[in-house]
Design an enzyme around this catalytic site. Structure first.
Site: not given
Ligand code: ADP
Length: 548
Positions: A185, A439, A444
């Protein structure tokens, strides 16, 4: 008593075996890193992947060993994936958009033995080689011509390995619970953490995503994953496209509007998947050039929330339907998709749009719940915000090497770090990431919702909303706007645009015009960096409150 069905481990090599056996002549077309379009087939990919397996074995790679890839979406990258996974080694996808220090941290943490790299990334690797001592061999994903001038200890030529090794190699034959892939991640808090997928989890994710209400791929499709294989497994497409026998079109490193458009048209692409920023670039390009989309029918958009303007643009100007999806590295990644149910499909187009803009509903085997800070379940009434928790056979159970300790609650659910609502139709909507939610006075405010509406302003290129400290309310929203080139606007114009579309108390206390809104390694607005850049900023309303 045991059941009496066959023991057939769900290992991903069987996906490519199937593609070779039943769709062997189907094309895999790539925009190569060297430039030209390269055409192969699933049968050729299978053959070449097996040769790579033998090459890896000769380099001493065995079950459980990590082999990294630092590469764009191309046929060669697919060959490397299956070549690695087929012999039980672990394919570790590296995101080239990370900073070199982060890349080195991840490579060392994973203890990668071999690293496949595109020519593009050689300068970064060579500059940092001393900091990745576990990597003994670098396979440069090119031919002998491309290797000219590339000469450093440990360097190997991809095409030489393919040529010099036999395609006779047994794949599989191990347990389905063996690891197949590793993806870190981006570590928005603390160090990046590794998600270690199993063959079983990838196989089940593939079967689930093939469903018509999920990605719904078919042997009649031509699929172009713009979403990189290093970003949460290209949302599983490098597995699901061969699984159904769809023609696969790989965009290489050129993800700009013109290049993507060219491939969509010349290859007859029917289905594509990418983050919103990519689609925004494509739509801008099409409008500027009066371009058309003659074959594209469906796009899946996820990774961050889809702005309404993108859905309308695709639908009304180009007749392309949008499926909004949510997921994360920790969920393999698909968690929910906003495909309509029968009740929603009977609504008018405008009413349906309300649901398309939500992140959608889970397919079978993805279990969701909404909880408050005390872990108590919250109602699915479409308005109550809660932490989104997820559980299922392709959801992370523990990070690689146990980083972060216990990550599941007592019911086995993983905390996504997202805040969401779920409505009476079962449609989940992300209202924010827990750390980005604003917040204000104990309530929220969703930064995402304000951003999406602000993005609909015709002069906006990109918008971001963050919370700024306020002496009375704790935090108040500030809207940052990057204007389209050559545009000028006033704060009032943007505030008026929001009026009536959000609750009055959600109205940003300030609008700040900026030259740049930074995007992180997976194409999302980098709020951590924005907050750093805004350090020292004081809200005008906070100043007034302080002097009052
Ligand atoms: P990162 O970008 O943190 O490395 P990921 O690519 O796994 O990790 O991203 C996951 C996160 O992206 C989710 O927990 C969420 O916050 C956000 N996310 C993914 N898809 C959507 C969506 N369709 N709408 C809003 N947020 C999204």
């Amino acid at each position: 008593m045991q059941g009496r069905m066959q023991d057939w481990p769900l290992t991903v090599d069987r996906i490519l075996d199937h593609a070779k056996a039943w769709h062997g002549g189907i094309e895999v077309v790539s925009r190569s890193v060297e430039g030209p379009i390269v055409r192969t087939t699933y049968a050729q990919i299978h053959d070449r992947a097996k040769r790579l397996s033998n090459a890896l074995k000769a380099l001493g790679v065995g079950k459980g060993d990590r082999v990294a890839t630092l590469a764009w979406n191309t046929g060669r990258h697919v060959e490397a994936w299956y070549g690695i996974m087929g012999i039980g080694a672990v394919c570790h996808t590296l995101n080239p958009r990370l900073f070199p220090e982060q890349l080195c941290y991840i490579i060392n943490h994973a203890e990668d033995k071999v690293l496949f790299t595109d020519l593009t990334f050689l300068p970064i690797l060579l500059a940092n080689r001393a900091n990745m001592p576990t990597v003994k061999h670098f396979v440069v994903m090119t031919d002998r011509e491309g290797m000219k001038g590339v000469d450093f200890p440990g360097a190997l030529c991809f095409e030489d390995l393919v040529e010099q090794n036999s395609a006779d190699c047994a794949w599989g034959g191990f347990e389905e619970t063996l690891p197949a892939g590793l993806c870190y991640t981006s570590g928005t808090t603390g160090n990046p953490k590794g998600v270690l997928y199993t063959h079983r989890s990838n196989f089940l994710h593939t079967l689930v995503t093939m469903g018509r209400d999920v990605m719904g791929l078919s042997a009649t499709d031509v699929v172009l994953p713009v979403v990189p294989m290093f970003h949460a497994n290209a949302w599983g497409i490098a597995f699901s496209a061969p699984a159904v026998g769809a023609k696969l079109v790989m965009p290489g490193q050129k993800l700009d509007g013109a290049s993507v458009h060219e491939l969509l048209e010349t290859e007859g692409v029917t289905f594509s998947a990418a983050v919103p920023t990519v689609w925004q670039m494509l739509l801008n390009h099409l409008r500027e050039t009066k371009g058309k989309l003659t074959t594209l029918k469906r796009v899946v958009i996820g990774g961050s929330a889809v702005p309404e303007a993108i859905v309308r643009g695709f639908r009304d100007e180009f007749g392309v339907s949008v499926t909004h999806a949510w997921g994360m590295t920790e969920t393999s990644p698909l968690g929910t998709l906003a495909n309509p149910t029968r009740a929603i499909a009977m609504m008018s187009d405008e009413e349906q749009l309300r649901f398309t803009l939500k992140q959608g509903r889970p397919p079978v085997s993805v279990e969701l719940k909404l909880v408050n800070d005390a872990g108590e379940r919250l109602p699915h009434d479409g308005t109550t915000f809660g932490r989104l928790m997820v559980r299922g056979p392709f959801v992370v159970g523990e990070y690689f090497k146990g980083d972060g300790g216990e990550i599941l609650d007592e019911e086995g659910y993983f905390d996504t770090g997202d805040v969401a609502t779920i409505d009476e139709f079962g449609f989940m909507q992300i209202t924010d990431r827990a750390k980005d939610v604003i917040k204000s006075g104990g309530e929220w405010i969703s930064s995402i919702e304000i951003e999406n509406i602000a993005m609909g302003h015709p002069k906006a290129a990109l918008c971001a909303v963050i919370g700024a400290a306020h002496p009375k309310w704790d935090e108040r929203p500030v809207l940052l706007v990057k204007l389209k080139e050559g545009q000028a606007a006033t704060k009032e114009e943007f505030l008026q645009h929001l009026e009536g579309k959000i609750a009055r108390w959600w109205t940003p206390d300030d609008v700040v015009f900026v030259d740049d809104i930074p995007l992180g390694a997976t194409g999302k607005i980098d709020k951590k960096l924005i907050r750093q850049r805004m350090e020292g900023y004081v809200l005008p309303t906070a100043r007034q409150a302080a002097t009052a």
